[in-house]
Design a protein around this motif. Structure first.
Motif, PDB file in Angstrom:
ATOM      1  N   ILE A  38      13.799  -0.628   1.966  1.00  0.00           N
ATOM      2  CA  ILE A  38      13.392  -1.796   1.644  1.00  0.00           C
ATOM      3  C   ILE A  38      13.909  -1.657  -0.248  1.00  0.00           C
ATOM      4  O   ILE A  38      13.020  -2.161  -0.664  1.00  0.00           O
ATOM      5  CB  ILE A  38      11.880  -2.170   1.261  1.00  0.00           C
ATOM      6  CG1 ILE A  38      11.209  -0.982   0.797  1.00  0.00           C
ATOM      7  CG2 ILE A  38      11.808  -2.318   3.391  1.00  0.00           C
ATOM      8  CD1 ILE A  38       9.306  -1.071   1.571  1.00  0.00           C
ATOM      9  N   ARG A  39      14.526  -1.166  -0.736  1.00  0.00           N
ATOM     10  CA  ARG A  39      14.701  -0.804  -1.808  1.00  0.00           C
ATOM     11  C   ARG A  39      13.609  -0.267  -2.767  1.00  0.00           C
ATOM     12  O   ARG A  39      13.084  -0.580  -3.942  1.00  0.00           O
ATOM     13  CB  ARG A  39      15.867  -2.077  -2.410  1.00  0.00           C
ATOM     14  CG  ARG A  39      17.129  -2.606  -1.489  1.00  0.00           C
ATOM     15  CD  ARG A  39      17.803  -1.189  -1.657  1.00  0.00           C
ATOM     16  NE  ARG A  39      19.101  -1.805  -1.166  1.00  0.00           N
ATOM     17  CZ  ARG A  39      19.222  -0.330  -1.076  1.00  0.00           C
ATOM     18  NH1 ARG A  39      19.381   1.099  -1.291  1.00  0.00           N
ATOM     19  NH2 ARG A  39      21.061  -0.165   0.057  1.00  0.00           N
ATOM     20  N   ASP A  40      12.422   0.402  -2.603  1.00  0.00           N
ATOM     21  CA  ASP A  40      10.818   0.273  -3.537  1.00  0.00           C
ATOM     22  C   ASP A  40      11.708   1.732  -4.275  1.00  0.00           C
ATOM     23  O   ASP A  40      11.383   2.764  -3.064  1.00  0.00           O
ATOM     24  CB  ASP A  40      10.138   0.417  -2.451  1.00  0.00           C
ATOM     25  CG  ASP A  40       8.368   0.656  -3.070  1.00  0.00           C
ATOM     26  OD1 ASP A  40       8.902   1.145  -3.646  1.00  0.00           O
ATOM     27  OD2 ASP A  40       7.538   1.144  -2.273  1.00  0.00           O
ATOM     28  N   VAL A 101      -2.339  11.794  -5.000  1.00  0.00           N
ATOM     29  CA  VAL A 101      -3.288  10.933  -4.936  1.00  0.00           C
ATOM     30  C   VAL A 101      -2.240   9.691  -5.536  1.00  0.00           C
ATOM     31  O   VAL A 101      -2.423   8.222  -5.634  1.00  0.00           O
ATOM     32  CB  VAL A 101      -4.888  11.160  -6.351  1.00  0.00           C
ATOM     33  CG1 VAL A 101      -5.407   9.560  -6.927  1.00  0.00           C
ATOM     34  CG2 VAL A 101      -5.416  12.672  -6.072  1.00  0.00           C
ATOM     35  N   VAL A 102      -1.299  10.093  -6.998  1.00  0.00           N
ATOM     36  CA  VAL A 102      -1.007   8.735  -6.996  1.00  0.00           C
ATOM     37  C   VAL A 102       0.005   8.138  -6.238  1.00  0.00           C
ATOM     38  O   VAL A 102      -0.174   6.645  -5.768  1.00  0.00           O
ATOM     39  CB  VAL A 102      -0.408   9.384  -8.027  1.00  0.00           C
ATOM     40  CG1 VAL A 102       1.186   8.347  -8.697  1.00  0.00           C
ATOM     41  CG2 VAL A 102      -0.631   8.998  -9.892  1.00  0.00           C
ATOM     42  N   TYR A 103       0.142   9.239  -4.747  1.00  0.00           N
ATOM     43  CA  TYR A 103       0.969   8.050  -3.755  1.00  0.00           C
ATOM     44  C   TYR A 103       0.530   7.301  -3.077  1.00  0.00           C
ATOM     45  O   TYR A 103       0.954   6.225  -2.894  1.00  0.00           O
ATOM     46  CB  TYR A 103       1.828   9.355  -3.129  1.00  0.00           C
ATOM     47  CG  TYR A 103       3.244   9.018  -2.346  1.00  0.00           C
ATOM     48  CD1 TYR A 103       4.308   9.275  -3.084  1.00  0.00           C
ATOM     49  CD2 TYR A 103       3.196   8.699  -1.068  1.00  0.00           C
ATOM     50  CE1 TYR A 103       5.164   9.075  -2.529  1.00  0.00           C
ATOM     51  CE2 TYR A 103       4.362   7.689  -0.702  1.00  0.00           C
ATOM     52  CZ  TYR A 103       5.379   8.125  -1.153  1.00  0.00           C
ATOM     53  OH  TYR A 103       6.315   8.023  -0.245  1.00  0.00           O
ATOM     54  N   LEU A 104      -0.770   8.516  -2.799  1.00  0.00           N
ATOM     55  CA  LEU A 104      -1.397   6.505  -1.226  1.00  0.00           C
ATOM     56  C   LEU A 104      -1.352   5.965  -2.768  1.00  0.00           C
ATOM     57  O   LEU A 104      -2.304   4.969  -2.092  1.00  0.00           O
ATOM     58  CB  LEU A 104      -2.834   7.489  -1.524  1.00  0.00           C
ATOM     59  CG  LEU A 104      -3.128   9.002  -0.796  1.00  0.00           C
ATOM     60  CD1 LEU A 104      -4.172   9.739  -0.369  1.00  0.00           C
ATOM     61  CD2 LEU A 104      -2.123   8.627   0.509  1.00  0.00           C
ATOM     62  N   ALA A 105      -2.114   5.963  -4.504  1.00  0.00           N
ATOM     63  CA  ALA A 105      -2.242   4.976  -4.781  1.00  0.00           C
ATOM     64  C   ALA A 105      -1.561   3.548  -4.668  1.00  0.00           C
ATOM     65  O   ALA A 105      -1.866   2.609  -4.908  1.00  0.00           O
ATOM     66  CB  ALA A 105      -2.770   5.469  -6.684  1.00  0.00           C
ATOM     67  N   LYS A 106      -0.322   4.602  -5.039  1.00  0.00           N
ATOM     68  CA  LYS A 106       0.790   2.828  -4.542  1.00  0.00           C
ATOM     69  C   LYS A 106       1.075   2.477  -3.507  1.00  0.00           C
ATOM     70  O   LYS A 106       1.292   1.889  -3.247  1.00  0.00           O
ATOM     71  CB  LYS A 106       2.713   4.442  -4.962  1.00  0.00           C
ATOM     72  CG  LYS A 106       3.587   3.962  -4.826  1.00  0.00           C
ATOM     73  CD  LYS A 106       3.799   2.346  -5.190  1.00  0.00           C
ATOM     74  CE  LYS A 106       5.293   1.779  -4.914  1.00  0.00           C
ATOM     75  NZ  LYS A 106       4.874   0.315  -5.017  1.00  0.00           N
ATOM     76  N   TYR A 108      -1.757   2.573  -1.049  1.00  0.00           N
ATOM     77  CA  TYR A 108      -2.826   1.168  -0.474  1.00  0.00           C
ATOM     78  C   TYR A 108      -3.509   0.456  -1.247  1.00  0.00           C
ATOM     79  O   TYR A 108      -4.135  -0.651  -1.137  1.00  0.00           O
ATOM     80  CB  TYR A 108      -4.001   2.429  -0.055  1.00  0.00           C
ATOM     81  CG  TYR A 108      -3.370   3.108   1.421  1.00  0.00           C
ATOM     82  CD1 TYR A 108      -3.399   2.347   2.394  1.00  0.00           C
ATOM     83  CD2 TYR A 108      -2.924   4.149   1.174  1.00  0.00           C
ATOM     84  CE1 TYR A 108      -3.238   3.065   3.691  1.00  0.00           C
ATOM     85  CE2 TYR A 108      -2.466   4.961   2.099  1.00  0.00           C
ATOM     86  CZ  TYR A 108      -2.646   4.858   3.685  1.00  0.00           C
ATOM     87  OH  TYR A 108      -2.414   5.066   4.554  1.00  0.00           O
ATOM     88  N   MET A 109      -3.177   1.223  -3.228  1.00  0.00           N
ATOM     89  CA  MET A 109      -3.014  -0.500  -4.605  1.00  0.00           C
ATOM     90  C   MET A 109      -2.186  -1.219  -4.283  1.00  0.00           C
ATOM     91  O   MET A 109      -2.337  -2.005  -5.379  1.00  0.00           O
ATOM     92  CB  MET A 109      -3.889   0.411  -4.718  1.00  0.00           C
ATOM     93  CG  MET A 109      -4.912   1.588  -4.594  1.00  0.00           C
ATOM     94  SD  MET A 109      -5.610   2.317  -5.722  1.00  0.00           S
ATOM     95  CE  MET A 109      -6.804   1.007  -6.748  1.00  0.00           C
ATOM     96  N   VAL A 110      -1.241  -0.355  -4.677  1.00  0.00           N
ATOM     97  CA  VAL A 110       0.035  -1.367  -5.266  1.00  0.00           C
ATOM     98  C   VAL A 110       1.209  -1.701  -4.309  1.00  0.00           C
ATOM     99  O   VAL A 110       1.555  -2.750  -4.498  1.00  0.00           O
ATOM    100  CB  VAL A 110       0.775  -0.434  -5.839  1.00  0.00           C
ATOM    101  CG1 VAL A 110       2.091  -1.607  -6.367  1.00  0.00           C
ATOM    102  CG2 VAL A 110      -0.222   0.056  -7.352  1.00  0.00           C
ATOM    103  N   GLY A 111       1.417  -1.170  -3.290  1.00  0.00           N
ATOM    104  CA  GLY A 111       1.437  -1.987  -1.675  1.00  0.00           C
ATOM    105  C   GLY A 111       3.448  -1.995  -2.726  1.00  0.00           C
ATOM    106  O   GLY A 111       4.308  -0.524  -2.892  1.00  0.00           O
ATOM    107  N   THR A 112       4.219  -2.881  -1.466  1.00  0.00           N
ATOM    108  CA  THR A 112       6.080  -3.067  -1.744  1.00  0.00           C
ATOM    109  C   THR A 112       5.532  -4.303  -3.141  1.00  0.00           C
ATOM    110  O   THR A 112       6.796  -4.609  -3.693  1.00  0.00           O
ATOM    111  CB  THR A 112       5.929  -3.857  -1.087  1.00  0.00           C
ATOM    112  OG1 THR A 112       5.500  -5.276  -0.748  1.00  0.00           O
ATOM    113  CG2 THR A 112       6.201  -2.742   0.234  1.00  0.00           C
ATOM    114  N   ASP A 113       4.836  -4.280  -3.902  1.00  0.00           N
ATOM    115  CA  ASP A 113       4.858  -5.331  -5.456  1.00  0.00           C
ATOM    116  C   ASP A 113       5.247  -3.565  -6.503  1.00  0.00           C
ATOM    117  O   ASP A 113       5.306  -2.527  -6.423  1.00  0.00           O
ATOM    118  CB  ASP A 113       3.196  -5.597  -5.987  1.00  0.00           C
ATOM    119  CG  ASP A 113       2.424  -6.050  -5.059  1.00  0.00           C
ATOM    120  OD1 ASP A 113       3.429  -6.804  -3.904  1.00  0.00           O
ATOM    121  OD2 ASP A 113       1.748  -5.703  -4.898  1.00  0.00           O
TER     122      ASP A 113
END
Length: 610
Positions: A38-40, A101-106, A108-113
């Motif tokens: 998904i080019r993330d 922590v940063v990865y989980l924030a990415k 669950y909080m940022v998602g694919t945005d």
């Protein structure tokens, strides 16, 4: 470990030991998969940030240890030992935790945005939130963990390091790091909720935290006076290493994170802060009493420099699998050291009672000493180091080569050049079991080998050699009364073998079961026989008075020093006036060196057992 460990002291992945980075394997796989499908790319950026933090931390550690070895602007005149190195081996646990922590924030909080690369309003908000809520909350939290209940269960672990270095900054129990992460994440979470977060603000803020943490835990003053003279209020907005080192010495003062203003507001600033800062800046480069010149051996020996990976240098050299994985990095670093360095440099500072010893590295490997192309450059490096030591009034200089050419070239040297051969020979002689009547000699004939064989023959111990040319060469150095103890033989039966460079695998196979191999060279033989005993290369256990010993010498154990190096130290402590160098120069009373070494606390190593 804290004096009374509390709940959540250990990290969850502690049982994994060296394999703790496997915790991040699913994240690495997921980030690669997300980028491919998904080019993330932002998940990969989280992994890149982790690598950057490790490199940043290592760069600070190497720089700090180099500066500490020079002794300029030093704050605390104390040393680091093995117990502190072991305690601080968990420095990278917080990087693993923060990455999770940063990865989980990415996820669950940022998602694919996709986050914007840069937003200036977000950067300004991060700075304001750090100076306000973060520094304020941290100040009071830090004061709270100094309460005896929390201090004994958690924070005492960090304060076990009175003499700090950069990695000390992140050595805390797991529970403390959870609290610190919650506090330091306030600016990033707030800007995320406000929609002003960016990739740059995340990377810059985390790098700022690491930079200031490392800065404050250096044991030398790094912030120049001009920094504060240009804008005096910076005194309240930026701390110095002296400021934080006082906290580690006094415990109850200077609690602030990076901005001392809250200590000034609440009256907890140490009144000695300014004077210690000025005193540290005026600390001149330390002049050693003796300099030890050494060089790299194998490629992996770069990891035994104190300037490198602290945990690796604190254990004897071995063939760990991760050294094989690091081979490309090893080759790159080796190239940088040997081809981009044109002079010796200080990498370690030790103290033996009143004697200060600096270790200087000749940035060449053992293989370079056998190359005619490298001969001139190596000799030039060593000669420059000797002349600089002479200029600085050094009492003694230890060499791993014989050094006679430098005496011929500079006959009026006041410093003494020591190769340590006398003590090396005595160590081997005293390792031979009492009652031994014959030994087998095998290896390259060196200055140490000649001294050992001469002593054994004089004491009516038969030395058996396998080659006629070796017999003729050694016989020239023996008196008529003891030549009969040098025997040419084809018999491999002696149970004591004196071995040096040149021992072949086939010859080892000829040894009888239970044979003891005693090396007289600086390199140990390969241990092919499981049914034989292999002694270490000539070395001694160093005395308790030796300070700042937190790394090993290649394959030698902790607080074990090569006899050549120990010989130079003994020579300097005793203040003997003669040189000890040159292949053809006779050793001056070798037994005197042995007795002096024992008198100053050096101890022989025990013979190995199966």
């Amino acid at each position: 470990m804290a004096s009374r460990p509390g709940l959540l002291t250990d990290w969850p992945w502690t049982p994994l030991g060296s394999f703790k980075y496997l915790v991040l394997a699913p994240l690495v796989i997921d980030s690669i998969y997300s980028y491919a499908t998904i080019r993330d790319h932002e998940k990969l950026l989280v992994m890149a940030l982790m690598v950057w933090r490790i490199v940043h931390e290592q760069a600070w550690t190497s720089f700090a240890r180099y500066r500490t070895a020079k002794g300029t602007k030093r704050i605390v005149d104390k040393t680091i030992e093995f117990d502190q190195v072991d305690r601080e081996q968990t420095w990278d646990d917080q990087i693993i935790f923060n990455t999770l922590v940063v990865y989980l924030a990415k996820v669950y909080m940022v998602g694919t945005d996709t986050l914007p690369f840069l937003r200036l309003d977000g950067l300004v908000l991060v700075a304001l939130l750090h100076a306000g809520p973060v520094e304020f909350i941290y100040y009071w939290f830090h004061r709270s963990v100094h309460h005896h209940f929390l201090y004994s269960r958690y924070h005492s672990h960090h304060h076990s390091s009175v003499v700090t270095e950069p990695i000390t900054s992140v050595v805390h129990p797991f529970a403390e790091h959870i609290a610190y992460t919650l506090i330091l994440m306030i600016p990033l979470i707030t800007t995320l909720l406000c929609g002003t977060i960016s990739v740059v603000s995340i990377a810059l803020y985390i790098t700022y935290i690491d930079f200031m943490n490392n800065l404050g835990h250096c044991n030398f003053e790094l912030v120049p006076r001009s920094f504060f003279s240009l804008f005096p209020p910076l005194k309240f907005l930026c701390y110095t290493p002296s400021f934080h080192l006082l906290h580690h010495m006094q415990f109850r003062m200077n609690y602030s994170l990076f901005m001392p203003m809250y200590d000034y507001i609440y009256g907890t600033n140490d009144k000695c802060t300014d004077s210690l800062y000025e005193t540290s800046l005026e600390q001149e480069e330390e002049k050693p009493d003796a300099i030890y010149l050494t060089h790299l051996t194998s490629l992996d020996s770069i990891y035994h420099l104190r300037l490198g990976f602290v945990s690796l240098s604190s254990h004897p050299l071995s063939s760990q699998c991760y050294l094989l994985l690091m081979k490309p990095f090893t080759l790159m670093l080796s190239f940088m050291l040997t081809f981009l360095s044109f002079r010796t440099f200080a990498f370690e500072r030790n103290r033996f009672r009143d004697l200060t010893l600096h270790s200087h590295l000749v940035p060449k490997f053992s293989s370079h000493y056998k190359s005619q192309k490298q001969k001139e450059s190596i000799n030039k490096m060593i000669e420059t180091a000797i002349l600089e030591a002479e200029k600085n009034g050094v009492r003694g200089e230890e060499l791993n080569s014989h050094g006679e050419m430098y005496l011929r070239k500079h006959p009026k040297l006041k410093i003494r050049i020591i190769d340590g051969s006398s003590l090396a020979a005595q160590v081997v002689i005293h390792s031979i079991p009492v009652g031994t009547r014959e030994v087998l000699f095998r290896g390259k004939i060196t200055k140490v080998a000649r001294a050992i064989i001469t002593s054994l023959c004089q004491n009516d111990i038969k030395v058996m050699v396998l080659r006629e040319e070796e017999h003729c060469m050694l016989a020239r150095f023996l008196g008529e009364h003891c030549k009969e103890n040098l025997v040419l033989t084809t018999n491999y039966s002696p149970m004591i073998w004196l071995v040096g460079d040149g021992l072949s695998k086939e010859e080892q196979k000829m040894a009888a079961k239970g044979t003891r191999f005693l090396p007289f060279s600086q390199f140990p033989p390969s241990q092919l026989r499981k049914d034989c005993f292999y002694h270490t290369t000539p070395a001694m256990i160093i005395p308790d008075s030796a300070q700042n010993i937190d790394s090993c010498e290649n394959w030698l154990g902790r607080r074990v020093m090569s006899a050549w190096r120990a010989g130079g130290i003994v020579h300097a402590i005793e203040g003997w006036e003669e040189h000890e160098c040159g292949l053809d120069v006779p050793m001056v009373n070798p037994h005197r060196v042995w007795e002096a070494a024992l008198r100053h606390g050096f101890q022989p190593l025990m013979l190995p057992s199966l």
